[in-house]
Design a protein around this motif. Structure first.
Motif, PDB file in Angstrom:
ATOM      1  N   GLY A 122       0.798  -1.215   0.000  1.00  0.00           N
ATOM      2  CA  GLY A 122       0.000   0.000   0.000  1.00  0.00           C
ATOM      3  C   GLY A 122       0.830   1.264   0.000  1.00  0.00           C
ATOM      4  N   GLY A 123       2.160   1.126   0.082  1.00  0.00           N
ATOM      5  CA  GLY A 123       3.028   2.295   0.076  1.00  0.00           C
ATOM      6  C   GLY A 123       3.013   3.063   1.376  1.00  0.00           C
ATOM      7  N   ASP A 124       2.607   2.412   2.463  1.00  0.00           N
ATOM      8  CA  ASP A 124       2.484   3.085   3.754  1.00  0.00           C
ATOM      9  C   ASP A 124       3.740   3.005   4.611  1.00  0.00           C
ATOM     10  OD1 ASP A 124      -0.357   3.740   3.417  1.00  0.00           O
ATOM     11  OD2 ASP A 124      -0.646   1.573   3.538  1.00  0.00           O
ATOM     12  N   VAL A 125       4.634   2.087   4.285  1.00  0.00           N
ATOM     13  CA  VAL A 125       5.893   1.969   5.023  1.00  0.00           C
ATOM     14  C   VAL A 125       7.051   1.983   4.041  1.00  0.00           C
ATOM     15  CG1 VAL A 125       4.913   0.751   7.002  1.00  0.00           C
ATOM     16  CG2 VAL A 125       5.720  -0.555   5.026  1.00  0.00           C
ATOM     17  N   ALA A 126       8.202   2.398   4.551  1.00  0.00           N
ATOM     18  CA  ALA A 126       9.398   2.525   3.721  1.00  0.00           C
ATOM     19  C   ALA A 126      10.365   1.373   3.982  1.00  0.00           C
ATOM     20  CB  ALA A 126      10.102   3.847   4.017  1.00  0.00           C
ATOM     21  N   PRO A 127      11.187   1.047   2.998  1.00  0.00           N
ATOM     22  CA  PRO A 127      12.258   0.085   3.279  1.00  0.00           C
ATOM     23  C   PRO A 127      13.179   0.654   4.351  1.00  0.00           C
ATOM     24  CG  PRO A 127      12.606   1.168   1.162  1.00  0.00           C
ATOM     25  CD  PRO A 127      11.246   1.561   1.622  1.00  0.00           C
ATOM     26  N   VAL A 128      13.801  -0.230   5.104  1.00  0.00           N
ATOM     27  CA  VAL A 128      14.632   0.191   6.231  1.00  0.00           C
ATOM     28  C   VAL A 128      16.105  -0.006   5.898  1.00  0.00           C
ATOM     29  CG1 VAL A 128      15.264  -0.361   8.613  1.00  0.00           C
ATOM     30  CG2 VAL A 128      12.863  -0.225   7.970  1.00  0.00           C
ATOM     31  N   ASN A 129      16.895   1.005   6.183  1.00  0.00           N
ATOM     32  CA  ASN A 129      18.342   0.923   6.004  1.00  0.00           C
ATOM     33  C   ASN A 129      18.915   0.274   7.257  1.00  0.00           C
ATOM     34  OD1 ASN A 129      21.071   1.258   5.622  1.00  0.00           O
ATOM     35  ND2 ASN A 129      20.928   3.386   4.937  1.00  0.00           N
ATOM     36  N   THR A 130      19.093  -1.033   7.206  1.00  0.00           N
ATOM     37  CA  THR A 130      19.544  -1.758   8.394  1.00  0.00           C
ATOM     38  C   THR A 130      20.977  -1.407   8.787  1.00  0.00           C
ATOM     39  OG1 THR A 130      20.162  -3.651   7.005  1.00  0.00           O
ATOM     40  CG2 THR A 130      17.965  -3.663   7.981  1.00  0.00           C
ATOM     41  N   ASP A 131      21.747  -0.795   7.883  1.00  0.00           N
ATOM     42  CA  ASP A 131      23.100  -0.360   8.225  1.00  0.00           C
ATOM     43  C   ASP A 131      23.082   0.737   9.286  1.00  0.00           C
ATOM     44  OD1 ASP A 131      24.185  -2.104   6.396  1.00  0.00           O
ATOM     45  OD2 ASP A 131      24.363  -0.608   4.803  1.00  0.00           O
ATOM     46  N   LEU A 132      21.933   1.403   9.431  1.00  0.00           N
ATOM     47  CA  LEU A 132      21.799   2.480  10.411  1.00  0.00           C
ATOM     48  C   LEU A 132      21.271   1.983  11.751  1.00  0.00           C
ATOM     49  CD1 LEU A 132      20.225   5.254   8.128  1.00  0.00           C
ATOM     50  CD2 LEU A 132      22.651   4.757   8.561  1.00  0.00           C
ATOM     51  N   ILE A 133      21.046   0.665  11.848  1.00  0.00           N
ATOM     52  CA  ILE A 133      20.494   0.069  13.072  1.00  0.00           C
ATOM     53  C   ILE A 133      21.534  -0.904  13.617  1.00  0.00           C
ATOM     54  CG2 ILE A 133      18.581  -1.263  14.032  1.00  0.00           C
ATOM     55  CD1 ILE A 133      16.852  -0.202  11.757  1.00  0.00           C
ATOM     56  N   ALA A 134      22.315  -0.442  14.559  1.00  0.00           N
ATOM     57  CA  ALA A 134      23.473  -1.204  15.039  1.00  0.00           C
ATOM     58  C   ALA A 134      23.102  -2.578  15.580  1.00  0.00           C
ATOM     59  CB  ALA A 134      24.203  -0.394  16.108  1.00  0.00           C
ATOM     60  N   ASN A 135      21.952  -2.683  16.250  1.00  0.00           N
ATOM     61  CA  ASN A 135      21.575  -3.952  16.872  1.00  0.00           C
ATOM     62  C   ASN A 135      21.023  -4.974  15.884  1.00  0.00           C
ATOM     63  OD1 ASN A 135      22.189  -3.502  19.716  1.00  0.00           O
ATOM     64  ND2 ASN A 135      20.618  -1.904  19.622  1.00  0.00           N
ATOM     65  N   TYR A 136      20.818  -4.551  14.644  1.00  0.00           N
ATOM     66  CA  TYR A 136      20.251  -5.473  13.660  1.00  0.00           C
ATOM     67  C   TYR A 136      21.175  -6.661  13.401  1.00  0.00           C
ATOM     68  CZ  TYR A 136      17.956  -7.082   9.364  1.00  0.00           C
ATOM     69  OH  TYR A 136      17.307  -7.830   8.412  1.00  0.00           O
ATOM     70  N   LYS A 137      22.466  -6.437  13.531  1.00  0.00           N
ATOM     71  CA  LYS A 137      23.428  -7.514  13.251  1.00  0.00           C
ATOM     72  C   LYS A 137      23.252  -8.689  14.204  1.00  0.00           C
ATOM     73  CE  LYS A 137      27.202  -5.738  16.158  1.00  0.00           C
ATOM     74  NZ  LYS A 137      26.326  -4.768  16.881  1.00  0.00           N
ATOM     75  N   ASP A 138      22.662  -8.455  15.383  1.00  0.00           N
ATOM     76  CA  ASP A 138      22.507  -9.502  16.384  1.00  0.00           C
ATOM     77  C   ASP A 138      21.143 -10.177  16.351  1.00  0.00           C
ATOM     78  OD1 ASP A 138      25.107  -9.110  17.490  1.00  0.00           O
ATOM     79  OD2 ASP A 138      24.372  -7.325  18.524  1.00  0.00           O
ATOM     80  N   VAL A 139      20.306  -9.796  15.389  1.00  0.00           N
ATOM     81  CA  VAL A 139      19.009 -10.451  15.223  1.00  0.00           C
ATOM     82  C   VAL A 139      19.222 -11.845  14.630  1.00  0.00           C
ATOM     83  CG1 VAL A 139      16.836 -10.388  13.919  1.00  0.00           C
ATOM     84  CG2 VAL A 139      17.707  -8.307  15.004  1.00  0.00           C
ATOM     85  N   PHE A 140      18.471 -12.800  15.116  1.00  0.00           N
ATOM     86  CA  PHE A 140      18.572 -14.160  14.591  1.00  0.00           C
ATOM     87  C   PHE A 140      18.387 -14.147  13.072  1.00  0.00           C
ATOM     88  CE2 PHE A 140      17.262 -15.227  19.012  1.00  0.00           C
ATOM     89  CZ  PHE A 140      18.295 -16.100  19.326  1.00  0.00           C
ATOM     90  N   ASP A 141      19.261 -14.844  12.364  1.00  0.00           N
ATOM     91  CA  ASP A 141      19.180 -14.883  10.905  1.00  0.00           C
ATOM     92  C   ASP A 141      17.851 -15.457  10.419  1.00  0.00           C
ATOM     93  OD1 ASP A 141      21.679 -13.777  10.611  1.00  0.00           O
ATOM     94  OD2 ASP A 141      22.714 -15.704  10.436  1.00  0.00           O
ATOM     95  N   GLY A 142      17.259 -16.330  11.227  1.00  0.00           N
ATOM     96  CA  GLY A 142      15.996 -16.948  10.844  1.00  0.00           C
ATOM     97  C   GLY A 142      14.832 -15.986  10.758  1.00  0.00           C
ATOM     98  N   LEU A 143      15.043 -14.732  11.177  1.00  0.00           N
ATOM     99  CA  LEU A 143      13.973 -13.733  11.135  1.00  0.00           C
ATOM    100  C   LEU A 143      14.224 -12.642  10.095  1.00  0.00           C
ATOM    101  CD1 LEU A 143      13.237 -13.271  14.951  1.00  0.00           C
ATOM    102  CD2 LEU A 143      11.734 -14.286  13.232  1.00  0.00           C
ATOM    103  N   LYS A 144      15.382 -12.660   9.480  1.00  0.00           N
ATOM    104  CA  LYS A 144      15.730 -11.598   8.540  1.00  0.00           C
ATOM    105  C   LYS A 144      15.302 -11.940   7.113  1.00  0.00           C
ATOM    106  CE  LYS A 144      19.865 -10.053  11.092  1.00  0.00           C
ATOM    107  NZ  LYS A 144      21.338  -9.932  11.040  1.00  0.00           N
ATOM    108  N   ASN A 145      14.867 -10.891   6.386  1.00  0.00           N
ATOM    109  CA  ASN A 145      14.544 -11.015   4.964  1.00  0.00           C
ATOM    110  C   ASN A 145      13.578 -12.164   4.674  1.00  0.00           C
ATOM    111  OD1 ASN A 145      16.224  -8.829   4.154  1.00  0.00           O
ATOM    112  ND2 ASN A 145      18.007 -10.172   4.298  1.00  0.00           N
ATOM    113  N   LYS A 146      12.461 -12.145   5.394  1.00  0.00           N
ATOM    114  CA  LYS A 146      11.438 -13.161   5.212  1.00  0.00           C
ATOM    115  C   LYS A 146      10.277 -12.594   4.405  1.00  0.00           C
ATOM    116  CE  LYS A 146      13.796 -16.205   7.363  1.00  0.00           C
ATOM    117  NZ  LYS A 146      14.386 -17.323   6.616  1.00  0.00           N
ATOM    118  N   GLN A 147       9.381 -13.482   4.013  1.00  0.00           N
ATOM    119  CA  GLN A 147       8.309 -13.103   3.098  1.00  0.00           C
ATOM    120  C   GLN A 147       7.401 -12.014   3.655  1.00  0.00           C
ATOM    121  OE1 GLN A 147       5.477 -16.286   1.949  1.00  0.00           O
ATOM    122  NE2 GLN A 147       6.089 -15.813  -0.149  1.00  0.00           N
TER     123      GLN A 147
END
Length: 399
Positions: A122-147
């Protein structure tokens, strides 16, 4: 645990894709399932100073500032550290979240899988620049880039937590112990009238998952991508199951009471409900059946029209930080998304109980995903039933 706020109730809603061309510029688009286009919206290029406030839409229990329980507060410290005043709006349903985000008045939302794709397309949210979110690197890989939280490899948010929809039963009433979802779908069940199921159109996916494993001739590959024949089979199964149902639940406290009283002895549940029911002295256990299960993973997403992008990013980084994520996971009753949170939970067995780092366990989970007319399993030669059709069918299933 009695103070937990769990109102993640999925309400019926119409998925309107006609508006997908709005909300972005004309510089192109990403392609989703079936070639569906996602509006082109730029992600934040660099992080600047906070704007002084951030307006959030969340599930109850996700943005605690000490007002519910003085010991439960992961907002006050964030405000002091960043200067971003948190203004939180609690939503009771995914439909409400979508509607609120469409107003453009909110910066961030904790969207469940049945809302996230609606917001993306619907164009209501923007893609997120995960490089700007320091804690993103510690998120379980099983939750990243999913459908449910990405398109063409572009992240549209940061994962918050996850959980499975399990099968709970009273050990003093249900023998032998169940191992399959057949226990709640068997037309000849001896527990007729004491079986319970989740009260939401998304529960159709539970029937589809069971059929995917037990009726291979239907060729179901994804329980959220159902063509006419597959969908009708799931609906027919649920109509038959309706004769066995004593009550449907959406309020978790009512399910706890029903199992305590013995009015329900078998049915779908969450791990936290099992924990609460056991704590109240009821003899219950919960299993992940042999067919696997549906489940949920919420995503923090940023508005395409946010007026406070820097505070929004600072909040997303904070809420998935090890300490805050551990606090939310315990308070709400879910597996944290940050793998470093497991060392910080007050209950040192929390992550084991909720299978936080057990990817083999979560490989058996089909997370809630918005059903689209453009089949989310990649098929392009058929049309799948969208969430509007699921909503209409759910009304007829319950009678």
């Amino acid at each position: 645990m009695r103070n937990r706020w769990m109102t993640a109730v999925l309400a019926a809603g119409v998925l309107t894709l006609a508006a997908c061309g709005g909300g972005g510029d004309s510089g192109g688009s990403a392609s989703g399932p079936g070639g569906l286009e996602v509006p082109k919206i730029d992600k934040l290029a660099a992080l600047g100073a906070g704007e002084g406030e951030v307006n959030i839409v969340s599930w109850a229990g996700y943005v605690e500032d000490g007002s519910t329980d003085k010991a439960v507060d992961w907002v006050t410290g964030f405000e002091k550290e960043t200067g971003c005043q948190v203004n939180n709006k609690i939503a009771g349903t995914s439909d409400e979240m979508v509607a609120l985000m469409k107003t453009g008045e909110y910066d961030v939302v904790s969207a469940s899988g049945d809302a996230s794709l609606r917001l993306i397309y619907g164009g209501d949210v923007a893609p997120v620049n995960t490089d700007l979110i320091a804690n993103y690197k510690d998120v379980f890989d099983g939750l990243k880039n999913k459908q449910w939280n990405s398109v063409d490899g572009a992240a549209y948010g940061v994962p918050h937590g996850r959980g499975a929809n399990l099968l709970m039963y009273r050990t003093d009433s249900v023998t032998p112990a169940p191992t399959s979802w057949n226990a709640v779908f068997d037309a000849n069940s001896p527990y007729k009238g004491k079986i319970t199921a989740y009260d939401s159109p998304i529960y159709i996916a539970d029937a589809a998952l069971y059929l995917m494993k037990t009726k291979p001739e239907l060729n179901i590959k994804n329980p959220y991508a159902l063509d006419d024949t597959q969908f009708q089979a799931a609906v027919d199964l649920l109509k038959a199951q309706n004769e066995l149902i004593g009550e449907y639940w959406s309020d978790y406290t009512k399910e706890v009471q029903a199992f305590k009283a013995g009015n329900s002895v078998l049915g779908t549940t969450w791990q936290v409900i099992t924990n609460l029911t056991k704590a109240d002295g009821a003899p219950v256990e919960a299993i992940l059946p042999t067919e696997g299960a549906t489940g949920w993973s919420d995503t923090w997403m940023v508005s395409a029209s946010t007026k406070h992008p820097n505070c929004a990013y600072l909040w997303m980084n904070h809420i998935i930080s090890p300490q805050a994520n551990a606090g939310v996971a315990e308070w709400f009753g879910e597996a944290p998304s940050n793998k470093l949170s497991c060392a910080l939970t007050a209950d040192k067995s929390h992550c084991a109980t909720f299978h936080a780092d057990d990817e083999a366990y979560f490989d058996q989970i089909w997370y809630w995903t918005t059903p689209l007319a453009q089949c989310v399993d990649g098929r392009t030669d058929v049309t799948c039933k969208d969430y509007a059709a699921w909503t209409q069918a759910w009304t007829t299933i319950k009678g």
